[in-house]
Design an enzyme around this catalytic site. Structure first.
Site: not given
Ligand code: M6R
Length: 600
Positions: A2, A27, A73, A100, A595
């Protein structure tokens, strides 16, 4: 997940808010809404779908200089107009957006709001109804806001409007990211600096359990109990061209193409005045003091961690464990005497990783974050930070952050190994330069990967990615890429493990992508491919120069064996991209995803 924006000033708020939400769409993008406040009162506009749908629903003639907005989301309640934010109190006086999860929302509703008819299935609505209840009970808005937040358990970034006090946006933060932006004659609030970079480059950090009263010409930050806090703004170093797509059809393609340049940039960023690779001395000391590193990460970052373990163990000789963050915090393994926790996170906001950081910090252990976002929560809260220098990654599917993570992990391992006299006859800087050139060759060969995607995946319902040794970890990442953007069910497998059960799934035409870059296991992986081909699989072998054979579908340029993950992943990224395009999927914003995963 979100995204939140808010504006209070003199300009037309709706355009600033819509542009901000467009930047925050990564997000969450299942529904969105705005609340605009003018002399006629507060108007709420909500739509299921993308910001473009919301934009289409906002009346052009509505003028307002105050407003808040949200892109969602879904956590509580399906994505529809009713559950979209902003949410309003029963009388319509209070209007609120939230990012959240309110863990005790049901209990709060049972305890305080039995008489109130809720309009949505969300946890969020409980907050705004509670505030109105306490105001009706006689509290001023500010006190009702504080009182409610003291009752709430969970994570929140909140922006609220009070129709009776229209010159203030009420803000609160706990665990979910939120920044204040400072302007001349206006102020803004946003989940990240990119969202409001078009109006200001001056931002103020917020910490957990802080409340802010944002007005046109001032903002007052306080703790939950009312203590006033002074905090200076910082300048957000964001280049607008980094966050635009330019002539690219998708951010993912732009980000894949940026990879050679990023590897070169990382090499320069981690160089000392003599041109030698280096890392911050305090970080190096912390690593050398540790008897074991614990890498904590999720998704793609976890896959990078698996390769990081190999680098650190092989070059620096320090034992490493790699853990999925959502599991680690609730099932602590036996820890060594002097652990160092290394958090790998592109966004620096992943809630699953952050809860581990909070726990291990409370236990007194040192922490290091490897992130792409300077000033992000995990960066601020860890003892040390190393940056990826990959530039903003907007596409939900991580590509350039992954290769950047591998490059920085290699540098960490190399510098530590050198400091301990364990690395000899190996010049990582030179090898990274060769690797960057090899990546360039691969991103320039897009048409071949488009053909491969068509040949192997046009009608596929599932796919397997096989590898051994470092190739196995890359195959996990290849499978994740394909799943998340093309929705083809895919599994990454250690080549030798398939025959222990999963080979039962192989049937006529099952697509198999096998990586063969590792000399020591090159014959073994070829043997594993033969086993599945004998059962009808359609195999695409991607091998490296030096270990190639006539049966291979694509030959990767030669790079140092340790750095092969940085190049073998590129074909898998591109094949996934084209498979998704060929199926008509939304490559940058795959279904159900976001993301930045800021809920546990
Ligand atoms: O921001 P982060 O690296 O902590 O995120 C971890 C995962 O959510 C992230 O890598 C996710 O798996 C991706 N969408 C993969 O492409």
């Amino acid at each position: 997940m979100c995204g939140i924006v808010g504006y209070i000033g003199k300009e037309d708020a709706k355009e600033i808010l819509l542009q901000g939400l467009e930047k925050l769409e990564y997000r969450g993008y299942d529904s969105a809404g705005l609340a605009l406040c003018n002399e006629k009162g507060i108007t709420v506009i909500k739509e299921k779908g993308r910001i473009a749908d919301l934009r289409g629903a906002v009346p052009l003639d509505i003028q307002a200089t105050i407003g808040i907005g949200h892109t969602r989301w879904a956590t509580h309640g399906v994505p529809n107009k009713e559950n979209a934010h902003p949410h309003q109190s029963e009388s319509g006086r209070f209007t609120l957006v939230h990012n959240g999860v309110i863990e005790n929302y049901h209990l709060l509703q049972q305890t305080y709001l039995q008489q109130v008819q809720l309009k949505s299935e969300t946890d969020t609505e409980v907050i705004v109804q509670l505030i109105e209840k306490f105001v009706k009970d006689g509290m001023p808005t500010e006190e009702a806001f504080r009182h409610t937040l003291r009752l709430v358990h969970g994570s929140y970034a909140i922006a609220m409007l009070d129709a009776d006090e229209p010159e203030t946006i009420f803000i609160a933060k706990n665990k979910s990211p939120l920044l204040l932006g400072v302007g001349k004659g206006f102020n803004v609030v946003a989940s990240d600096a990119m969202a409001m970079r078009q109006v200001t480059d001056q931002f103020v950090e917020l910490h957990d359990q802080e409340i802010v009263f944002v007005r046109k010409n001032e903002m007052m930050i306080t703790t939950l109990d009312g203590t006033i806090i002074q905090r200076d703004p910082f300048t957000a170093e964001i280049d607008m061209s980094d966050i635009e797509k330019g002539t690219y059809p998708h951010y993912m393609m732009k980000e894949m193409d940026e990879q050679p340049g990023i590897i070169r940039k990382i090499s320069q960023q981690y160089e000392d005045e003599n041109g030698e690779l280096t890392i911050d001395t305090a970080v190096l000391k912390a690593i050398m003091n540790a008897d074991r590193l614990y890498i904590i990460a999720a998704g793609t970052s976890y896959h990078a961690g698996l390769i990081g373990k190999q680098y650190i163990e092989k070059m620096a000789g320090i034992p490493v464990e790699v853990h999925i963050s959502s599991e680690f915090g609730y099932n602590l393994p036996l820890l060594s005497e002097k652990p160092l926790f290394l958090f790998i996170t592109q966004s620096g906001e992943t809630a699953d990783s952050r809860q581990v950081l909070v726990k291990v910090k409370a236990m007194g252990y040192p922490t290091l974050t490897l992130t792409n976002v300077s000033g992000s929560t995990l960066s601020r809260e860890a003892d040390y930070t190393l940056l990826l220098h990959a530039g903003p990654e907007i596409a939900v599917a991580s590509t350039k952050a992954y290769t950047a993570q591998l490059a920085v992990l290699a540098i960490i391992a190399y510098v530590t190994g050198k400091a301990q006299g364990k690395v000899q006859h190996f010049n990582l800087k030179k090898e990274l330069a060769i690797t960057a050139n090899a990546i360039q060759t691969l991103v320039d060969a897009k048409e071949t990967f488009e053909e491969i995607a068509h040949e192997f995946l046009a009608t596929a319902r599932n796919a397997f990615f096989l590898g051994r040794n470092l190739d196995f970890y890359v195959s996990l990442e290849g499978a994740l890429k394909l799943k998340e953007i093309s929705y083809i069910q895919a599994e990454g497998f250690a080549g030798g493990e398939l025959k222990h059960g999963t080979i039962a799934l192989i049937e006529e035409g099952t697509p198999i992508f096998a990586l063969a870059t590792q000399q020591a296991v090159a014959l073994n992986i070829r043997g594993n491919v033969k086993e599945v081909v004998a059962r009808g699989a359609h195999a695409c072998i991607i091998a490296m120069e030096g270990v190639e054979e006539a049966e291979d579908r694509f030959i990767l340029p030669h790079v140092h064996e340790l750095l092969t993950p940085l190049i073998s992943v590129i074909p898998l990224q591109l094949i996934s991209y084209y498979a998704a395009l060929q199926r008509g999927c939304d490559v940058d914003k795959p279904r159900n995803l976001a993301k930045s995963v800021t809920v546990e």
